[in-house]
Design an enzyme around this catalytic site. Structure first.
Site, PDB file in Angstrom:
ATOM      1  N   GLU A   1       0.826  -1.215   0.000  1.00  0.00           N
ATOM      2  CA  GLU A   1       0.000   0.000   0.000  1.00  0.00           C
ATOM      3  C   GLU A   1       0.853   1.256   0.000  1.00  0.00           C
ATOM      4  O   GLU A   1       0.496   2.250  -0.623  1.00  0.00           O
ATOM      5  CB  GLU A   1      -0.896   0.028   1.252  1.00  0.00           C
ATOM      6  CG  GLU A   1      -1.995  -1.026   1.240  1.00  0.00           C
ATOM      7  CD  GLU A   1      -2.659  -1.172   2.602  1.00  0.00           C
ATOM      8  OE1 GLU A   1      -2.397  -0.344   3.494  1.00  0.00           O
ATOM      9  OE2 GLU A   1      -3.413  -2.145   2.745  1.00  0.00           O
TER      10      GLU A   1
ATOM     11  N   HIS B   1       9.445  -1.137   3.192  1.00  0.00           N
ATOM     12  CA  HIS B   1       9.350  -1.338   4.642  1.00  0.00           C
ATOM     13  C   HIS B   1       9.243  -2.817   4.954  1.00  0.00           C
ATOM     14  O   HIS B   1       8.655  -3.587   4.199  1.00  0.00           O
ATOM     15  CB  HIS B   1       8.147  -0.587   5.231  1.00  0.00           C
ATOM     16  CG  HIS B   1       6.851  -0.851   4.526  1.00  0.00           C
ATOM     17  ND1 HIS B   1       6.522  -0.241   3.342  1.00  0.00           N
ATOM     18  CD2 HIS B   1       5.802  -1.644   4.830  1.00  0.00           C
ATOM     19  CE1 HIS B   1       5.321  -0.639   2.945  1.00  0.00           C
ATOM     20  NE2 HIS B   1       4.865  -1.513   3.831  1.00  0.00           N
TER      21      HIS B   1
HETATM   22  P1  AMP Z   1       1.949  -2.330   3.034  1.00  0.00           P
HETATM   23  O1  AMP Z   1       0.569  -2.811   2.706  1.00  0.00           O
HETATM   24  O2  AMP Z   1       2.937  -3.466   3.104  1.00  0.00           O
HETATM   25  O3  AMP Z   1       2.392  -1.228   2.137  1.00  0.00           O
HETATM   26  O4  AMP Z   1       1.876  -1.789   4.515  1.00  0.00           O
HETATM   27  C1  AMP Z   1       1.665  -0.456   4.829  1.00  0.00           C
HETATM   28  C2  AMP Z   1       1.399  -0.418   6.304  1.00  0.00           C
HETATM   29  O5  AMP Z   1       1.557   0.910   6.754  1.00  0.00           O
HETATM   30  C3  AMP Z   1      -0.016  -0.847   6.706  1.00  0.00           C
HETATM   31  O6  AMP Z   1       0.068  -1.952   7.590  1.00  0.00           O
HETATM   32  C4  AMP Z   1      -0.598   0.403   7.376  1.00  0.00           C
HETATM   33  O7  AMP Z   1      -1.420   0.098   8.469  1.00  0.00           O
HETATM   34  C5  AMP Z   1       0.656   1.133   7.790  1.00  0.00           C
HETATM   35  N1  AMP Z   1       0.543   2.582   7.939  1.00  0.00           N
HETATM   36  C6  AMP Z   1      -0.003   3.456   7.060  1.00  0.00           C
HETATM   37  N2  AMP Z   1       0.129   4.710   7.508  1.00  0.00           N
HETATM   38  C7  AMP Z   1       0.796   4.637   8.690  1.00  0.00           C
HETATM   39  C8  AMP Z   1       1.259   5.593   9.635  1.00  0.00           C
HETATM   40  N3  AMP Z   1       1.054   6.906   9.474  1.00  0.00           N
HETATM   41  N4  AMP Z   1       1.905   5.152  10.733  1.00  0.00           N
HETATM   42  C9  AMP Z   1       2.099   3.844  10.924  1.00  0.00           C
HETATM   43  N5  AMP Z   1       1.709   2.892  10.056  1.00  0.00           N
HETATM   44  C10 AMP Z   1       1.064   3.275   8.961  1.00  0.00           C
END
Ligand code: AMP
Length: 128
Positions: free
Chosen positions: A101, A106
């Site tokens: 997402e 990360h």
């Molecule tokens: P991915 O789907 O691998 O890109 O994971 C993105 C992650 O970022 C998801 O688990 C979200 O819940 C997390 N996320 C999005 N915005 C934030 C934020 N501001 N602080 C902490 N985590 C976040």
């Protein structure tokens, strides 16, 4: 490789435009913080401060020093979270099919409960 989108939320956190959610670890090249929507009792995200959209880009473009530094920082975070003995899962999602997402590389570190199977089993045999 994917062009890096400077407007992604982790880039904005790194620029200090929005606050980091429960910081766990920071050094000159790495930041770790709790996921805002945790999928496990412990759900920490680890990001390099460099502009890499995916793990592929990171592995392909980062210097040897950066790669080593990031890996060692992950071990420090694991020690700090005290999960080495209990166990944990490290996941990175890459691209659309990987379910990524946020387009800034990360790692997800997940722990605190038995995490079960890594992905849902296929209902039908793969076609390849
Ligand atoms: P991915 O789907 O691998 O890109 O994971 C993105 C992650 O970022 C998801 O688990 C979200 O819940 C997390 N996320 C999005 N915005 C934030 C934020 N501001 N602080 C902490 N985590 C976040």
């Amino acid at each position: 490789m994917q062009p890096y989108d400077d407007s992604n939320i982790f880039a904005r956190i790194l620029r200090g435009e929005i606050p980091v959610h429960q910081k766990v670890y920071e050094d000159d090249h790495v930041l770790a913080f709790h996921d805002i929507l945790p999928k496990a009792p412990l759900h920490v995200l680890v990001i390099p401060k460099g502009k890499y959209a995916t793990i592929y880009d990171f592995y392909k473009q980062a210097s040897a020093e950066e790669l080593l530094h990031f890996s060692r920082a992950v071990t420090r975070i694991i020690d700090q979270l005290d999960i080495q003995k209990k166990g944990y899962r490290i996941v990175t999602n890459c691209g659309r099919m990987g379910g990524q997402e946020v387009p800034h590389f990360h790692l997800h570190i997940l722990s605190g409960r038995p995490l079960g199977s890594m992905v849902e089993p296929l209902e039908t045999a793969p076609s390849f």
